[in-house]
Write a protein that holds these residues in place. Structure first.
Motif, short mmCIF file in Angstrom:
data_model
loop_
_atom_site.label_atom_id
_atom_site.label_comp_id
_atom_site.label_asym_id
_atom_site.label_seq_id
_atom_site.Cartn_x
_atom_site.Cartn_y
_atom_site.Cartn_z
N THR A 164 -6.29 -3.48 0.45
CA THR A 164 -4.88 -3.29 0.10
C THR A 164 -4.71 -2.06 -0.79
OG1 THR A 164 -4.51 -5.65 0.24
CG2 THR A 164 -2.86 -4.38 -0.94
N ILE A 165 -5.61 -1.92 -1.75
CA ILE A 165 -5.54 -0.75 -2.64
C ILE A 165 -5.69 0.53 -1.82
CG2 ILE A 165 -6.74 0.50 -4.49
CD1 ILE A 165 -5.35 -1.79 -5.70
N GLU A 166 -6.67 0.50 -0.90
CA GLU A 166 -6.90 1.67 -0.07
C GLU A 166 -5.67 1.99 0.78
OE1 GLU A 166 -10.83 1.53 1.86
OE2 GLU A 166 -9.91 2.82 3.37
N LEU A 167 -5.08 0.92 1.33
CA LEU A 167 -3.87 1.09 2.14
C LEU A 167 -2.76 1.71 1.30
CD1 LEU A 167 -1.87 0.52 4.52
CD2 LEU A 167 -1.60 -1.78 3.58
N LEU A 168 -2.58 1.15 0.09
CA LEU A 168 -1.51 1.65 -0.79
C LEU A 168 -1.73 3.12 -1.14
CD1 LEU A 168 -0.63 -1.16 -3.37
CD2 LEU A 168 0.85 -0.12 -1.64
N ASN A 169 -2.98 3.46 -1.41
CA ASN A 169 -3.25 4.85 -1.79
C ASN A 169 -2.92 5.82 -0.65
OD1 ASN A 169 -4.01 4.23 -4.35
ND2 ASN A 169 -6.20 4.16 -3.92
N THR A 170 -3.31 5.45 0.55
CA THR A 170 -2.98 6.31 1.69
C THR A 170 -1.46 6.37 1.88
OG1 THR A 170 -4.98 5.51 2.72
CG2 THR A 170 -3.48 6.76 4.11
N SER A 216 2.70 -10.52 2.86
CA SER A 216 1.84 -11.29 3.76
C SER A 216 0.66 -10.44 4.23
CB SER A 216 2.64 -11.83 4.95
OG SER A 216 3.33 -10.77 5.58
N LEU A 217 0.89 -9.13 4.36
CA LEU A 217 -0.19 -8.23 4.74
C LEU A 217 -1.27 -8.22 3.66
CD1 LEU A 217 -1.11 -5.95 6.77
CD2 LEU A 217 0.02 -4.35 5.23
N ALA A 218 -0.81 -8.16 2.41
CA ALA A 218 -1.75 -8.12 1.28
C ALA A 218 -2.54 -9.41 1.20
CB ALA A 218 -0.98 -7.88 -0.02
N GLU A 219 -1.90 -10.53 1.59
CA GLU A 219 -2.59 -11.82 1.50
C GLU A 219 -3.63 -11.99 2.60
OE1 GLU A 219 0.72 -14.46 1.43
OE2 GLU A 219 0.98 -14.25 -0.74
N SER A 220 -3.44 -11.23 3.70
CA SER A 220 -4.32 -11.42 4.86
C SER A 220 -5.57 -10.55 4.80
CB SER A 220 -3.55 -11.11 6.15
OG SER A 220 -3.30 -9.72 6.22
#
Lengths: 347, 114
Positions: A187-193, A177-181
């Protein structure tokens, strides 16, 4: 006369005989390489450890440290064991040639060395080295140092062996749901961190990430390299992961973004660890009940409202310093009997 | 001994592949180093040091081949694989080696000034 090619390299010639040394150096320089020379094995090893060379041309018969001893030292040196070595010798006896090859020499040229043959062999050796370097670079990017080390020392073979280890599954709660919002770039940046933080905590405690799927990570502690206290290391890593996410959330909240939550499940015991896949594409992984249980524990973090859950075997291996709370027996899918579950304080 | 003192084809190839000037410098180096190797061979024989004897013969063989001194190379090779000879036999072999080296040195010196 000088033939400049794109494939110039830095070479080291080792020969105790001055005529041989000068001649070989001359031939190599004429082929466009940059050449240094040493008069015995001891001097050669000093130079190799001090400067970078692409290839070594090694004579066998030398005072102080002979070619065989140099080859033996190179094999046992992590920095130098991939250095290609071409033996240039006029040793009598095929058994000496065999011994050189067995000790890791890439090629063997009889003296006096034919310049045309020399050029061809050096070209082939350097090309092989280039491919190996490329492979190592890929390996560094896609495998952990532990898996790389295991591959380098034991070689690659499909199939597993029974090990005692701890497995950890972790993921971001409500990631979908986070990725959809938010936009995909975010999201990519979040995943990388997130990955950077998690990898840091995991490898900092001797763990190896064996699987990445979306926001989910599977890591192993105790394989392929044995870790004495793998259960405690896994739990310590989990605590650090939670702590790092806490710090990350402070940053996110300051930027007006919602905090993220993670769930971690750890189980310990016997499992089969090894490389699965095909000879072209394989991955280091662990298989067994212990692995399934770790996955179930991670799923259960949501229902239990706890961030870190562990099984009985992990609990028993922990020292007194880790605060653990029993949550009682929980029935899991695929398990005949309910499993005792423990929650670890994030610290 | 059917092998020539200097095989000119080998020497010409050396000159062609490394450059005439370099080849002549290399001859000078050999003419300086070879007497040292011969002396080393005698010392090793006198001391009964088989390994050193073999190594000195090996070096001499290797260098002789480089310049096309095929007879000298063949003689050195026999000493290399033959092991430490008895004093009498060894003395004769090394004397013969010395004589062949004198011929090689004369031939190479002549080529050098040719």
């Amino acid at each position: 006369m000088r033939e400049l090619r794109s494939g110039t390299a830095r070479l080291l010639v080792v020969d105790d005989n001055k005529v041989n040394r000068l001649l070989l150096t001359r031939n190599l320089e004429l082929q466009g390489h940059s050449v240094a020379s040493a008069e015995n094995g001891r001097v050669a090893l000093e130079m190799l450890r001090r400067e970078g060379f692409d290839l070594l041309l090694l004579d066998m018969e030398m005072p102080e440290l002979d070619g065989f001893q140099v080859l033996e030292q190179l094999v046992n040196d992590r920095q130098l064991r991939d250095l290609p070595v071409i033996v240039t010798s006029s040793l009598e006896g095929v058994e000496n040639v065999v011994r050189c090859i067995e000790l890791g020499a890439e090629d063997y040229l009889s003296k006096p060395v034919n310049p045309v043959l020399l050029k061809a062999r050096i070209g082939a050796s350097l090309e092989k080295k280039r491919l190996r370097d490329q492979q190592k670079e890929l390996m560094r990017r896609f495998a952990t140092p532990e898996v790389e080390e295991d591959l380098e020392t034991s070689g690659f073979s499909l199939g597993g062996k029974l090990v005692r280890a701890s497995v950890m599954f972790s993921d971001i709660r409500g990631f979908t749901s986070l990725a959809e919002s938010q936009p995909p770039e975010e999201t990519i940046e979040l995943l990388n961190t997130y990955y950077e933080l998690m990898f840091d905590a995991i490898s900092g405690h001797g763990g190896v990430v064996t699987l990445m799927m979306g926001d989910g990570l599977m890591s192993v502690f105790g394989a392929p390299v044995p870790v004495a206290d793998h259960a405690e290391s896994a739990v310590r890593a989990a605590q650090e992961m939670v702590e790092l996410i806490g710090l990350f959330n402070v940053e996110r909240e300051a930027a007006g973004k919602p905090p993220i939550k993670i769930g971690i499940g750890i189980a310990s015991g016997e499992m089969v660890a090894g490389y699965t896949g095909t000879n072209k594409r394989a991955t280091y992984t662990c298989i067994g009940d212990t692995v399934n249980l770790a996955a179930r524990l991670e799923e259960h973090t949501k229902a239990a409202q706890r961030m870190i859950l562990i099984d009985q075997a992990t609990r028993s291996a922990l020292s007194e310093r880790v605060a653990v709370e029993s949550l009682g027996a929980v029935p899991f899918r695929g398990k005949a009997t309910a499993v005792e579950v423990f929650a670890v304080d994030p610290n | 001994m059917s092998a020539p003192t200097i095989d000119f084809a080998t020497f010409e190839t050396l000159k062609e592949t490394t450059g005439a000037e370099f080849a002549l410098e290399l001859v000078d180096t050999f003419l300086q180093e070879a007497p040292v190797m011969l002396a080393d061979l005698r010392r090793a024989m006198a001391a009964g040091d088989a390994e050193r004897f073999r190594r000195a013969a090996h070096s001499l063989k290797s260098n002789s081949n480089t310049f096309g001194a095929l007879a000298l190379a063949a003689m050195a090779r026999e000493l290399e694989i033959g092991g430490l000879p008895t004093a009498a036999a060894g003395g004769r072999s090394v004397d013969a080696l010395d004589q062949e080296y004198s011929r090689v040195a004369a031939a190479l010196t002549a080529l050098r000034h040719a």
